[in-house]
Design an enzyme around this catalytic site. Structure first.
Site, PDB file in Angstrom:
ATOM      1  N   GLU B  49       0.873  -1.168   0.000  1.00 52.70           N
ATOM      2  CA  GLU B  49       0.000   0.000   0.000  1.00 52.70           C
ATOM      3  C   GLU B  49       0.903   1.208   0.000  1.00 52.70           C
ATOM      4  O   GLU B  49       1.561   1.508   0.999  1.00 52.70           O
ATOM      5  CB  GLU B  49      -0.874   0.017   1.261  1.00 52.70           C
ATOM      6  CG  GLU B  49      -2.192  -0.651   1.063  1.00 52.70           C
ATOM      7  CD  GLU B  49      -3.120  -0.438   2.251  1.00 52.70           C
ATOM      8  OE1 GLU B  49      -4.117  -1.156   2.311  1.00 52.70           O
ATOM      9  OE2 GLU B  49      -2.842   0.412   3.114  1.00 52.70           O
ATOM     10  N   ASP B  60      -4.791  10.037  10.151  1.00 53.83           N
ATOM     11  CA  ASP B  60      -3.526   9.441  10.562  1.00 53.83           C
ATOM     12  C   ASP B  60      -3.022   9.950  11.898  1.00 53.83           C
ATOM     13  O   ASP B  60      -3.160  11.118  12.227  1.00 53.83           O
ATOM     14  CB  ASP B  60      -2.460   9.713   9.494  1.00 53.83           C
ATOM     15  CG  ASP B  60      -2.671   8.851   8.263  1.00 53.83           C
ATOM     16  OD1 ASP B  60      -2.723   7.614   8.425  1.00 53.83           O
ATOM     17  OD2 ASP B  60      -2.815   9.413   7.159  1.00 53.83           O
ATOM     18  N   TYR B 175     -10.975  -3.507   3.295  1.00 56.10           N
ATOM     19  CA  TYR B 175     -10.073  -3.051   4.346  1.00 56.10           C
ATOM     20  C   TYR B 175     -10.908  -2.766   5.589  1.00 56.10           C
ATOM     21  O   TYR B 175     -11.692  -1.833   5.626  1.00 56.10           O
ATOM     22  CB  TYR B 175      -9.364  -1.769   3.875  1.00 56.10           C
ATOM     23  CG  TYR B 175      -8.226  -1.304   4.757  1.00 56.10           C
ATOM     24  CD1 TYR B 175      -8.357  -1.213   6.143  1.00 56.10           C
ATOM     25  CD2 TYR B 175      -7.008  -0.926   4.202  1.00 56.10           C
ATOM     26  CE1 TYR B 175      -7.315  -0.784   6.942  1.00 56.10           C
ATOM     27  CE2 TYR B 175      -5.953  -0.479   4.993  1.00 56.10           C
ATOM     28  CZ  TYR B 175      -6.118  -0.413   6.362  1.00 56.10           C
ATOM     29  OH  TYR B 175      -5.085   0.027   7.144  1.00 56.10           O
TER      30      TYR B 175
END
Ligand SMILES: Cc1ncc(COP(=O)(O)O)c(C=O)c1O
Lengths: 416, 280
Positions: B49, B60, B175
């Site tokens: 990825e 993040d 995912y």
């Protein structure tokens, strides 16, 4: 879903039907919900709850009573006689949001969202803040409703808006310094979104402007339209007719949209004033609508200041509340359609207007609001005396005294 | 069949679980990044990825934020990530998924993106902040008949009906975000993950990978039985940060790849043996 504000039952607003946003929060090509999947269920829940609860008579009554008894609404519409005479053109009226409890329009929104959050069963509030006014207003709502409060604030803003940091702490909020980026509003919002992801079940995120993902741009607008609705009502008595021009500063755009929205279908010119910082040419500014391009930031599509490869640029303004490289999606739409126009005022011009209003009217404006006043200083002299301008004086300037003092000291230094 | 489908089919055949590695493209520089990624692929990474650095990565945690900043300082961008993919493709068959926030792709141009990324050898994409509600504006640019995978996220907060709607339009793999939080934060909930994985399994045939906050080989080994692959990101970025000036950085990353693969292999074999018994 009703499109007008939730406070008013006046005929004028009931007739208006502006078909935005659509079901997914799109204002034409702008708006939407560009967030990670983790937040989507929370946004859908919020949208549903807002749509339902904001129509409940008991909610509307409670909000109305608080706006009157706690916030001190309606705020006056004041004829600035000496400023008008000094400039020698259009008649200038000030919508005195600086007189609202906590000193800015931000409280209209935080009381609304706080009440909503409480009815949704949330226990905690979080917020981002730039100038600290939205942080103070959220901390105030949290205290009033007995909720916990955390406010994310960039380290640069903590430094330049210190009085508001102290106020938040006195109100029982925890101020969380954000070091990333330039340590300003954009970074505070990044961090608030990150925190929210991890706390989404018991925490409501009180976004402070008409920015962010749907339903925020719509909901914050609805809580702020009371500004324009009151102006409409008040103008009937004095000056006795509706204004020709409405002027407001634009950071994310909530005080501007709150003023403009009830007038969208009326023959009134709408002027949003962005921060030109050092100058547009220098690249160090916050004129997102004036100099930005379409992009996605903080969950919605709108104009943004960005590099060609899509990296968001840092904004610059002496005013922490305007120092933001994004803008609410509805403003992007109003700009494209030409219904509103957007000018910009640089740091120097804003400072001059700050001093001018203080001396001529005995009103010390927030540096944000001083940008709107500065537009009048520039444009009013050329307008005929029968023109009526209403300026949204979105906040008071106590928080900015430190910036003014530092600036004065620096200038003395360079003169020597 | 594109490289992602092929890779998962091979792994299934062998009874192995996929190690999916997330690394920011161009961290700390183009050349160094290429060297590091090649070493990781050689060491046995199953899917790469490749993160596109973005100035405002709201999903993040601090480790990946800093990695993104290093990459941006090194001049990286989406164009850079596509170029790295192209260079890497000359050396390896490991499937590459571009992992990005939407704005860099929007600024690059959707038509140009769907032309350049597959041409460089990218096999799919995952756009963190483009939920199904907004995805149509991008997907309409995906050329017909293209097998470029559009990988979708499912979160612990995603209700079951929404989950089923999401996986319907997914390809490549699914995912599963391990917990409500940003990348790199601790506190795994294996029982919650097991339950969600079961719901997803019932809703989709696609391989299922779990990520966010999986940091040690033990974590990976613990989760592997519930899924087809485990995504490791902050752990690799941590190593890059700590050893970025060290000559053996590539070898350290390769060693981690092998450690994760070994740990997951051990559970995978016991698991497939169990499964074989049950099936038989
Ligand atoms: C007094 C005042 N006016 C204006 C603003 C800018 O926000 P908006 O454009 O949403 O009204 C702020 C933000 O902090 C503020 O404190």
């Amino acid at each position: 879903m009703e499109r007008h504000g939730i406070h008013s039952d006046t005929q004028a607003t009931r007739q208006k039907r502006v078909p935005v946003p659509d079901r997914h929060g799109h204002f034409g090509p702008y708006g939407g919900r560009y967030v990670a999947e983790t937040l989507m269920p929370a946004l859908l829940e919020l949208e549903e709850a807002y749509g339902r609860i904001s129509k409940e008579p008991s909610f509307r009554r409670e909000l109305h009573d608080l706006l009157v008894d706690y916030v001190g609404r309606p705020t006056p519409l004041f004829f600035a006689r000496r400023l008008t005479e000094h400039l020698g053109g259009a008649r200038i009226y000030l919508k005195r949001e600086d007189l609202a409890h906590t000193g800015a329009h931000k409280i209209n929104n935080t009381i609304g969202q706080g009440l909503l959050a409480r009815r949704m069963g949330k226990k905690k509030l979080i917020a981002e803040t730039g100038a600290g006014q939205h942080g103070v207003a959220t901390a105030t709502a949290a205290a009033l409703f007995g909720m916990e409060c955390r406010v994310f604030m960039g380290v640069e803003d903590i430094d330049r808006q210190a009085p508001n940091v102290h106020r938040m702490e006195l109100l029982g909020a925890e101020v969380i310094p954000v070091e990333s980026g330039a340590g300003t509003l954009k970074d505070a919002m990044n961090e608030a979104m990150r925190y929210w992801v991890s706390a989404v079940t018991d925490t409501h995120y009180v976004i402070g402007s008409v920015a962010g993902p749907h339903p925020y741009p719509m909901m914050v607008r609805d809580f702020q339209v009371i500004i324009g609705e009151e102006v409409k009502e008040q103008a009937r008595a004095n000056p006795g007719r509706q204004p020709d021009v409405l002027v407001a500063c634009v950071g994310g755009g909530s005080n501007a949209l709150g003023l403009f929205y009830p007038f969208l279908d009326d023959p009134v010119e709408l002027v949003g004033v962005e921060a030109a910082g050092e100058s547009i040419m220098s690249g160090r500014h916050a004129a997102t609508l004036g100099a930005g391009t379409t992009g996605v930031l903080h969950g919605s599509k709108s104009y943004v200041l960005q590099e060609r490869d899509g990296q968001i640029r840092e904004a610059h303004s002496i005013s922490a509340g305007l120092d933001y490289p994004g803008v609410g999606p509805e403003h992007a739409m109003l700009k494209d359609s030409g219904r509103a126009r957007y000018a910009s005022i640089d740091d120097e011009e804003a400072l001059e207007a700050f001093h001018l209003l203080s001396r001529l009217e005995g009103i010390i404006p927030a540096l944000e609001s001083a940008h709107a006043v500065a537009w009048c200083v520039k444009e009013a002299p050329a307008l005929p005396p029968e023109t009526i301008i209403v300026v949204n004086l979105s906040g008071r300037g106590d928080k900015d005294l430190d910036i003014i003092a530092r600036r004065a000291a620096a200038e003395k230094g360079t003169v020597k | 069949m594109n490289r992602i489908d092929k890779r998962f089919a091979e792994l299934r055949e062998k009874g192995e679980k996929a190690l999916v590695g997330f690394v920011l493209a161009g961290d700390p520089s183009f050349d160094r990044s290429l060297e590091l990624l090649a070493a990781m692929c050689d060491a046995g990474l199953d899917v790469l990825e490749l993160g596109v650095p973005f100035s405002d990565p709201t999903a993040d945690g601090p480790v990946i934020q800093r990695g993104g900043l290093r990459a941006l300082k090194g001049g990286s961008s989406l164009a850079n990530a596509i170029a790295i993919t192209g260079a890497l493709r000359k050396k390896t068959d490991v499937p590459v998924v571009l992992f990005s926030y939407y704005n860099p792709i929007f600024a690059y141009g959707l038509e140009a993106f769907f032309r350049d990324a597959p041409a460089a050898g990218a096999d799919g994409m995952l756009v963190v902040d483009l939920p199904p509600e907004e995805a149509a504006e991008m997907n309409e640019y995906l050329p017909d008949g293209n097998d470029f995978a559009l990988i979708r996220l499912v979160a612990p907060t995603t209700p079951p009906e929404r989950m089923r709607a999401i996986v319907k339009n997914a390809s490549g793999f699914i995912y599963l975000i391990s917990k409500a939080g940003v990348t790199g934060s601790g506190g795994l909930d294996p029982e919650g993950i097991r339950k969600q994985a079961a719901t997803l399994r019932a809703a989709s045939e696609l391989p299922l990978c779990v990520g966010f906050g999986v940091s040690t080989p033990d974590d990976a080994a613990m989760l592997a039985p519930f899924v087809d692959g485990v995504v490791i990101g902050s752990t690799f970025e941590n190593i890059i940060e700590e050893y970025r000036d060290s000559p053996d950085l590539a070898e350290r990353l390769a060693e981690r790849v092998r450690a994760f693969k070994t740990a997951m292999g051990e559970t995978a074999t016991t698991n497939s043996r169990k499964k074989g018994r049950m099936d038989g």
